[in-house]
Design a protein around this motif. Structure first.
Motif, PDB file in Angstrom:
ATOM      1  N   GLU A 167       0.832  -1.211   0.000  1.00 22.72           N
ATOM      2  CA  GLU A 167       0.000   0.000   0.000  1.00 22.72           C
ATOM      3  C   GLU A 167       0.867   1.263   0.000  1.00 22.72           C
ATOM      4  O   GLU A 167       0.512   2.263  -0.642  1.00 22.72           O
ATOM      5  CB  GLU A 167      -0.933   0.003   1.205  1.00 22.72           C
ATOM      6  N   LEU A 168       1.986   1.227   0.681  1.00 21.89           N
ATOM      7  CA  LEU A 168       2.848   2.403   0.721  1.00 21.89           C
ATOM      8  C   LEU A 168       3.478   2.677  -0.637  1.00 21.89           C
ATOM      9  O   LEU A 168       3.594   3.838  -1.057  1.00 21.89           O
ATOM     10  CB  LEU A 168       3.935   2.215   1.787  1.00 21.89           C
ATOM     11  N   LEU A 169       3.880   1.635  -1.318  1.00 22.74           N
ATOM     12  CA  LEU A 169       4.410   1.823  -2.663  1.00 22.74           C
ATOM     13  C   LEU A 169       3.323   2.331  -3.603  1.00 22.74           C
ATOM     14  O   LEU A 169       3.585   3.173  -4.476  1.00 22.74           O
ATOM     15  CB  LEU A 169       5.016   0.509  -3.173  1.00 22.74           C
ATOM     16  N   GLN A 170       2.109   1.833  -3.410  1.00 24.95           N
ATOM     17  CA  GLN A 170       0.983   2.336  -4.213  1.00 24.95           C
ATOM     18  C   GLN A 170       0.748   3.815  -3.924  1.00 24.95           C
ATOM     19  O   GLN A 170       0.441   4.600  -4.831  1.00 24.95           O
ATOM     20  CB  GLN A 170      -0.273   1.535  -3.891  1.00 24.95           C
ATOM     21  N   ALA A 171       0.903   4.218  -2.666  1.00 28.08           N
ATOM     22  CA  ALA A 171       0.724   5.622  -2.297  1.00 28.08           C
ATOM     23  C   ALA A 171       1.748   6.506  -3.000  1.00 28.08           C
ATOM     24  O   ALA A 171       1.411   7.577  -3.514  1.00 28.08           O
ATOM     25  CB  ALA A 171       0.839   5.783  -0.781  1.00 28.08           C
ATOM     26  N   LEU A 172       2.996   6.065  -3.038  1.00 32.78           N
ATOM     27  CA  LEU A 172       4.041   6.848  -3.715  1.00 32.78           C
ATOM     28  C   LEU A 172       3.789   6.923  -5.213  1.00 32.78           C
ATOM     29  O   LEU A 172       3.926   7.989  -5.831  1.00 32.78           O
ATOM     30  CB  LEU A 172       5.409   6.228  -3.439  1.00 32.78           C
ATOM     31  N   LEU A 173       3.401   5.800  -5.794  1.00 38.09           N
ATOM     32  CA  LEU A 173       3.144   5.768  -7.232  1.00 38.09           C
ATOM     33  C   LEU A 173       1.956   6.658  -7.589  1.00 38.09           C
ATOM     34  O   LEU A 173       2.011   7.424  -8.564  1.00 38.09           O
ATOM     35  CB  LEU A 173       2.885   4.325  -7.679  1.00 38.09           C
ATOM     36  N   SER A 174       0.889   6.587  -6.802  1.00 43.20           N
ATOM     37  CA  SER A 174      -0.294   7.410  -7.070  1.00 43.20           C
ATOM     38  C   SER A 174       0.028   8.892  -6.925  1.00 43.20           C
ATOM     39  O   SER A 174      -0.432   9.722  -7.723  1.00 43.20           O
ATOM     40  CB  SER A 174      -1.432   7.025  -6.127  1.00 43.20           C
ATOM     41  N   ALA A 175       0.811   9.236  -5.923  1.00 42.60           N
ATOM     42  CA  ALA A 175       1.186  10.644  -5.740  1.00 42.60           C
ATOM     43  C   ALA A 175       2.023  11.129  -6.916  1.00 42.60           C
ATOM     44  O   ALA A 175       1.871  12.277  -7.365  1.00 42.60           O
ATOM     45  CB  ALA A 175       1.954  10.810  -4.434  1.00 42.60           C
ATOM     46  N   TYR A 176       2.894  10.274  -7.420  1.00 45.75           N
ATOM     47  CA  TYR A 176       3.711  10.652  -8.588  1.00 45.75           C
ATOM     48  C   TYR A 176       2.826  10.922  -9.800  1.00 45.75           C
ATOM     49  O   TYR A 176       3.102  11.818 -10.603  1.00 45.75           O
ATOM     50  CB  TYR A 176       4.709   9.535  -8.895  1.00 45.75           C
ATOM     51  N   LYS A 177       1.737  10.157  -9.897  1.00 45.54           N
ATOM     52  CA  LYS A 177       0.799  10.333 -11.007  1.00 45.54           C
ATOM     53  C   LYS A 177      -0.211  11.454 -10.737  1.00 45.54           C
ATOM     54  O   LYS A 177      -1.133  11.650 -11.520  1.00 45.54           O
ATOM     55  CB  LYS A 177       0.033   9.029 -11.256  1.00 45.54           C
ATOM     56  N   ARG A 178      -0.035  12.145  -9.596  1.00 44.39           N
ATOM     57  CA  ARG A 178      -0.928  13.218  -9.166  1.00 44.39           C
ATOM     58  C   ARG A 178      -2.336  12.711  -8.877  1.00 44.39           C
ATOM     59  O   ARG A 178      -3.316  13.452  -8.976  1.00 44.39           O
ATOM     60  CB  ARG A 178      -0.969  14.347 -10.210  1.00 44.39           C
ATOM     61  N   GLU A 179      -2.437  11.448  -8.496  1.00 45.25           N
ATOM     62  CA  GLU A 179      -3.707  10.865  -8.070  1.00 45.25           C
ATOM     63  C   GLU A 179      -3.702  10.844  -6.542  1.00 45.25           C
ATOM     64  O   GLU A 179      -3.624   9.799  -5.894  1.00 45.25           O
ATOM     65  CB  GLU A 179      -3.870   9.458  -8.644  1.00 45.25           C
ATOM     66  N   THR A 180      -3.783  12.038  -5.944  1.00 45.12           N
ATOM     67  CA  THR A 180      -3.568  12.148  -4.506  1.00 45.12           C
ATOM     68  C   THR A 180      -4.688  11.507  -3.688  1.00 45.12           C
ATOM     69  O   THR A 180      -4.453  11.079  -2.555  1.00 45.12           O
ATOM     70  CB  THR A 180      -3.419  13.630  -4.106  1.00 45.12           C
ATOM     71  N   GLY A 181      -5.891  11.437  -4.236  1.00 46.90           N
ATOM     72  CA  GLY A 181      -6.974  10.761  -3.534  1.00 46.90           C
ATOM     73  C   GLY A 181      -6.642   9.299  -3.330  1.00 46.90           C
ATOM     74  O   GLY A 181      -6.806   8.745  -2.229  1.00 46.90           O
ATOM     75  N   LYS A 182      -6.165   8.651  -4.393  1.00 44.50           N
ATOM     76  CA  LYS A 182      -5.759   7.245  -4.296  1.00 44.50           C
ATOM     77  C   LYS A 182      -4.555   7.089  -3.368  1.00 44.50           C
ATOM     78  O   LYS A 182      -4.432   6.102  -2.644  1.00 44.50           O
ATOM     79  CB  LYS A 182      -5.429   6.698  -5.681  1.00 44.50           C
ATOM     80  N   SER A 183      -3.676   8.073  -3.405  1.00 43.73           N
ATOM     81  CA  SER A 183      -2.480   8.012  -2.567  1.00 43.73           C
ATOM     82  C   SER A 183      -2.844   8.006  -1.086  1.00 43.73           C
ATOM     83  O   SER A 183      -2.377   7.158  -0.317  1.00 43.73           O
ATOM     84  CB  SER A 183      -1.564   9.202  -2.874  1.00 43.73           C
ATOM     85  N   LEU A 184      -3.694   8.943  -0.669  1.00 44.24           N
ATOM     86  CA  LEU A 184      -4.085   9.000   0.740  1.00 44.24           C
ATOM     87  C   LEU A 184      -4.982   7.831   1.127  1.00 44.24           C
ATOM     88  O   LEU A 184      -4.988   7.401   2.285  1.00 44.24           O
ATOM     89  CB  LEU A 184      -4.768  10.323   1.051  1.00 44.24           C
TER      90      LEU A 184
END
Length: 434
Positions: A167-184
């Protein structure tokens, strides 16, 4: 427990070495004899009245290995059941090592780094969906056989660790893609998973849960530092943290569980299995001071007095643990000083050289974990415009957290740990919509 679990127990390395490492040394033993020792046949034969009274008190509290070993609810009601062999056994060691490497790299610096995370996560989509689907289950009871003492099989923790890192790696990847909702959202799932582990009570799991939670909070700082997060996304995360803090595990429960492991340890001592309680380092140190064959016999014959001392000391530790850390620390320091002064006393060698040394670092780890989570709760409240964001008292220091501002950023310090950047959380403001 597998070596992969031990490799990452840096935060509370002493506790993990005195708990999980001993467990790994027992893995080759047939479980039945150890489970029988969990019934405490040795101490039940004691002629020492004070020890009998202490055992009766512990039984009334439900604190013996037998009474603490949980009954498992049906799997479809039990979140913990999803972690049973969640990841392929022959791949788990690699997955843990690779996920650690990727997390240590932090926020992806470019498309290549982001692609490496995505390629790692893609084959794990089935596991991620399985964990998320199980998050709604009403119970979370891990299969901990306290009747096996330090030899209890805790290898499921490796699967919990891996699920959290996923989940933490998914959070970093989503934030990189500017998908901050998915990241949080991923951060929230990771917090809930690590919380469930820390609620298990067993010392090794409680402190692994704390270590995992620290990694989650470090990743959360990365997300806020690199992503354009929306107010409503922050509000959802605040609710997750609020629920976790409302169900925070009691410190005393961890030490009741530690005491159950200690009861089992003395049963091993009584049958001449002192070596089974020692890490390699401890055995080496003791061999420089004693003839170990003679020491095994002396600890066996002195087990009643040794155990009585241990149990009376743990009774004090458990009572102290009901107070905030800052309020108990002076009394705890006095206990630790006494234990250290008696390290050379063979009558209490098992207590003062093997079992009680885990208390001081464990107590500190609990306090730092709670202080870190409360600090982030303060940070989210302040960022969302709470009028009194720093009213919470830091359980580590006894002081209030400090909230300072600079432009559009807030800085939360007074945490007492090295959380955040240079010991302070950095978070942008999220003003209320007009």
């Amino acid at each position: 427990m597998s070596r992969s679990f031990l490799a990452f127990g840096i935060l509370v390395h002493y506790l993990l070495s005195t708990g999980c490492q001993r467990a790994s040394q027992h893995e080759a033993l047939h479980p039945s004899p150890l489970e029988e020792l969990g019934k405490l046949p040795g101490v039940r034969r004691t002629l020492l009245p004070a020890l009998r009274e202490e055992l009766a008190r512990i039984e009334e509290e439900g604190g013996t290995p037998e009474l603490m070993t949980p009954r498992l609810p049906p799997a479809d009601e039990n979140l913990a059941a999803v972690f049973h062999e969640l990841f392929p056994g022959d791949r788990l060691e690699f997955l843990l090592a690779k996920s650690r490497e990727l997390l240590l790299s932090g926020f992806p610096v470019d498309d290549a780094a982001a692609r490496a995370i995505q390629e790692f996560l893609h084959p794990l989509e089935v596991q991620q969906k399985a964990v998320r689907a199980a998050m709604h289950r009403p119970k979370s009871v891990f299969p901990i056989a306290y009747t096996a003492g330090f030899a209890a099989d805790l290898r499921f923790a490796d699967h919990v660790i891996m699920a959290t890192r996923m989940e933490l790696l998914q959070a970093l990847l989503s934030a990189y893609k500017r998908e901050t909702g998915k990241s949080l959202e991923s951060i929230g799932v990771a917090l809930r998973i690590s919380h469930r582990l820390s609620q298990a009570g067993h010392p090794a799991l409680r402190f692994e849960g704390a270590r995992l939670r620290r990694t989650v909070l470090d990743t959360l700082q990365e997300v806020f530092s690199h992503g354009e997060v929306l107010r409503e996304e922050v509000a959802k995360l605040r609710e997750v943290m609020k629920n976790i803090l409302a169900t925070w595990p009691e410190d005393a429960d961890t030490w009741k569980a530690a005491r159950a492991l200690g009861l089992h340890a003395y049963e091993l001592v009584r049958i001449g299995r002192l070596f089974d309680l020692l890490t390699d380092e401890e055995a080496k140190m003791l061999s420089q001071e004693y003839d170990l064959r003679i020491l095994v016999e002396r600890t066996r014959t002195q087990a009643d007095q040794d155990e009585l001392y241990y149990l009376t000391q743990m009774r004090q530790v458990i009572e102290l643990s009901r107070k905030p850390y800052f309020a108990r620390k002076s009394a705890l320091d006095r206990l630790v000083s006494e234990w250290q002064a008696r390290r050379a006393d063979e009558e209490v060698l098992v207590a003062c050289r093997i079992l009680l040394p885990m208390v001081e670092p464990g107590q500190l780890a609990q306090a730092e974990d709670h202080a870190n989570m409360l600090a982030w709760a303060v940070a989210l409240n302040a960022a969302l415009g709470d009028r009194n964001p720093a009213e919470a008292v830091n359980p580590l220091t006894g002081e209030k957290y400090w909230v300072e501002s600079s432009g559009e950023w807030l800085y939360i310090s007074g945490i007492g740990t090295d959380l955040g950047r240079h010991g302070a959380i950095e978070i942008p403001r999220f003003p209320s919509p007009k």
